[in-house]
Structure formats: C-alpha cells, structure tokens
Design a protein around this motif. Sequence first.
Motif, PDB file in Angstrom:
ATOM      1  N   HIS A  19      58.737  57.988  58.938  1.00 12.63           N
ATOM      2  CA  HIS A  19      60.068  57.486  58.581  1.00 12.63           C
ATOM      3  C   HIS A  19      60.674  56.750  59.784  1.00 12.63           C
ATOM      4  CE1 HIS A  19      64.185  58.043  56.667  1.00 12.63           C
ATOM      5  NE2 HIS A  19      64.499  57.803  57.934  1.00 12.63           N
ATOM      6  N   GLU A  20      60.636  57.417  60.947  1.00  7.94           N
ATOM      7  CA  GLU A  20      61.202  56.805  62.156  1.00  7.94           C
ATOM      8  C   GLU A  20      60.415  55.573  62.584  1.00  7.94           C
ATOM      9  OE1 GLU A  20      64.090  57.550  63.126  1.00  7.94           O
ATOM     10  OE2 GLU A  20      64.159  59.287  61.795  1.00  7.94           O
ATOM     11  N   HIS A  26      61.690  52.568  60.713  1.00  8.35           N
ATOM     12  CA  HIS A  26      62.875  51.966  61.358  1.00  8.35           C
ATOM     13  C   HIS A  26      62.461  51.172  62.593  1.00  8.35           C
ATOM     14  CE1 HIS A  26      65.847  54.043  58.994  1.00  8.35           C
ATOM     15  NE2 HIS A  26      65.477  55.249  59.393  1.00  8.35           N
ATOM     16  N   PRO A  45      63.905  55.124  54.765  1.00  8.72           N
ATOM     17  CA  PRO A  45      63.833  55.694  53.418  1.00  8.72           C
ATOM     18  C   PRO A  45      62.732  55.041  52.580  1.00  8.72           C
ATOM     19  CG  PRO A  45      66.103  55.292  54.016  1.00  8.72           C
ATOM     20  CD  PRO A  45      65.276  54.719  55.122  1.00  8.72           C
ATOM     21  N   ASN A  47      68.657  60.528  53.164  1.00  6.96           N
ATOM     22  CA  ASN A  47      69.024  59.497  54.126  1.00  6.96           C
ATOM     23  C   ASN A  47      69.744  58.315  53.499  1.00  6.96           C
ATOM     24  OD1 ASN A  47      68.272  59.890  57.061  1.00  6.96           O
ATOM     25  ND2 ASN A  47      66.519  60.770  55.995  1.00  6.96           N
ATOM     26  N   ASP A 100      71.067  56.645  57.173  1.00  4.13           N
ATOM     27  CA  ASP A 100      70.596  55.293  56.864  1.00  4.13           C
ATOM     28  C   ASP A 100      71.455  54.625  55.801  1.00  4.13           C
ATOM     29  OD1 ASP A 100      68.588  55.782  58.655  1.00  4.13           O
ATOM     30  OD2 ASP A 100      67.196  56.490  57.133  1.00  4.13           O
TER      31      ASP A 100
HETATM   32 ZN   LIG Z   1      66.238  57.100  58.760  1.00  2.74          ZN
END
Ligand SMILES: [Zn+2]
Length: 377
Positions: free
Chosen positions: A67-68, A71, A114, A156, A164
């Motif tokens: 997930h990170e 981003h 997400p 999120n 997010d």
């Molecule tokens: Zn996030």
Amino acid sequence: MAKRIRLGTVLGFPIQIDASWLIVFLWMTWSLGSSYYPQTYPEWSTAELWVMAALTSALFFVSVLLHELGHSVVSRHQGVPVKDITLYIFGGVAQISEEPRSAKNEVFMALAGPAVSLTLGVVLVIVWLATQGVAEPVSAMAMYVGLSNLSLGMFNLIPGFPLDGGRVLRAILWAARDDLMWATRWASRVGQVVSYLFILAGIGLAMSGAWGSGLSLVLVGMFLQTAAKSSYAQLTVRTMLADHIVAEAMSDVCSTVPPQVTLDMLVEHYIVQGGQRCFAVSGPDGPVGLLTVHHVRDVPRDKWRDTHARDVMMPLEDAESVSPETDLEEAMRHMASDGVNQLPVLRDGKLVGMLTREDLVTFIRERMRREREGKVV
Ligand SMILES: [Zn+2]
C-alpha cells in the motif's frame, strides 16, 4: 528517539519498522493462532496453527508495505521525493518531505495506496474462492489477507485528512479555491469529525459488550484525531516559513569568550549573571567553536575549574551549519533530523549568527500576529 529497525530497500525506498509495529505483529499472530484459526479449522495441528498464524501476519505486513509502496512510486514519479517508508502500530507511513505540487498530483498519489489494497483484496478473494476445498491453508490465508486488504483500502478512503480519502477531499477543495491552507484546514476538520465518530462508535460497541473491538475503534479514533491536528499544524509552520531565509530569523552571534576561560568562570560570569546560553569561542581570526549550556552540563561539576572552553566546545568545522541564504524550512528540517537546538550560520566559513529553535518559534509567532492584523509580509 523512536526505536526503528531497518529492513532494507525496496524499489529504492528504505524500509523500516517502528518498535510499536512488532507489538501488532505479535498480537495478530497470537489472536490468529489461539482463537481464529483453531475455531475455523479445528482439524489443524498446533504446529500448523502457529505457522499459519505467523505466515498470515507476515502477509498482512507485506500488504501494508505494498500500500505504502503504491503511494511512494506515484509520488516519486511526480517528482516529489519519498525519504523512507516506516511501518507503525496503525499501518504504514511513507515519509514524503514536501507538500504535493498540485491538486491533480495529490489525487493520484493518495489514490495509489487504496488502489493497491483493493486490487490485492480482489485478487486474494478470487484465490480464496478458487482454492476452497483444494488447498485449504492457501484458501484460509487468502481469505483472511484478502478481506483485510479490502478493509484497509476502504478504511483509507474515508474522507478525513490525513487518511488517503481526506487527501483526495483536500485536493478537491484545493482545486476549487487555489488555497492549500484553507483546503487543509477544512479537510482536517472533517478528519476530526470522523475521528469523533470512531470514538463514539467504539464507546457504543464497548457498552454493548464488545470490549475488544470497541476499544480498538476508540484507539483508532484518537490516533486519527492527533494526526488530523498535527498535519494541519505542520502545514501552518511550513507555510509560515516558506519563501523566507535564515537571515530573516537568525539571532546575533552569541557572545564571544576566550578559549582558555574555565567552565566555572563561564557559569558564574556569563550564564548565571548574564543569562546567556550559547557562546562562540574566539580564535586568532574569529570564532573557532561553539559552546552551549548543554556542553557545560555534560561535564561533572567538580571538573569545571580545570576544564577550558576549548576542551568542550564544538569546533565550527564539525558543526552542522547553514548559510544566511538557506531556506528557513530547510533549516528547520535540518534541525529536526539532526536533533539539535541551534545551527551556526556561516558565510565563507565565518560565523555570522545563530539560528535556534526559539528563533524559529519567534519568527512564526511574529508572522502569525502580523497576518492576523492583516499586514502583508
Ligand atoms: Zn494510504
């Protein structure tokens, strides 16, 4: 200082875990191995239960990391660097050192995480259904991690900053009014409302008897509230410092003392009587070192008579320094990452001033005061 463990680098991003994360990992493994899996699969042996529990937690951890990474990859692609990725008790944080360049950038960056979680969730749910009755352990794990990813993705997307979804909301507000401060203020307010709803729902759950889930919701709510407040405060500080340089905020050079002055003289004549906390130690062509109250405190009191300023000073050439033209924001980051309270300001190797944390606070206060009075600064 927080305890962090470096795990290595993925796609060029340094990955670290916070000590608090280990607690979650152990707690999750324990609850899976001692209650969830034994109830769902009573036929599994004890060894199987625990191996599955640990593997499932580890996979969940990989999901949070992905997930990170979602981003981070998008952020880097848009030219906003990511310092590192840290996994905490409530998930991960990609340390992005700058504010996004545009509302469009922020939307893409915020949705990337997400999007990764929801995609992973859907894929794992398919794996779960496809392997049911064929490969039970794979199916069990795919179900748990798949559903966790779906809820991670949905959670999120809640529109409360700094989640997010809150970032997306902020970007929409930002695009509508071209004022990042105003957009952040409102997105954080929504974030605080969301956090109160979490706390209320948690209290409700706890009163109805579901203590564990209720308490978790209250904790998540409290965490969100702090995060919403602090990310707004952070932006305020950044905005106040933006486009200003060290020369505007620095204080004069601290008073100069000769290198041979002893610490007891220094304490008596300069610190106690003069109330000063920082000194430049003179050399043949100007100051050669810095001495602060902290340096003096590090020396035992009975040694003060025989210790000279030059013995404990920090030589200027070793000190982290800034120039008068350095951006204030950069200087503040410098101080935070090195954990120092002051930075010598050097021009061509010569000491021209000092920048302390108090100087920064004073500068920000002064700017806020003037802004309230409507003066353009
Ligand atoms: Zn996030």
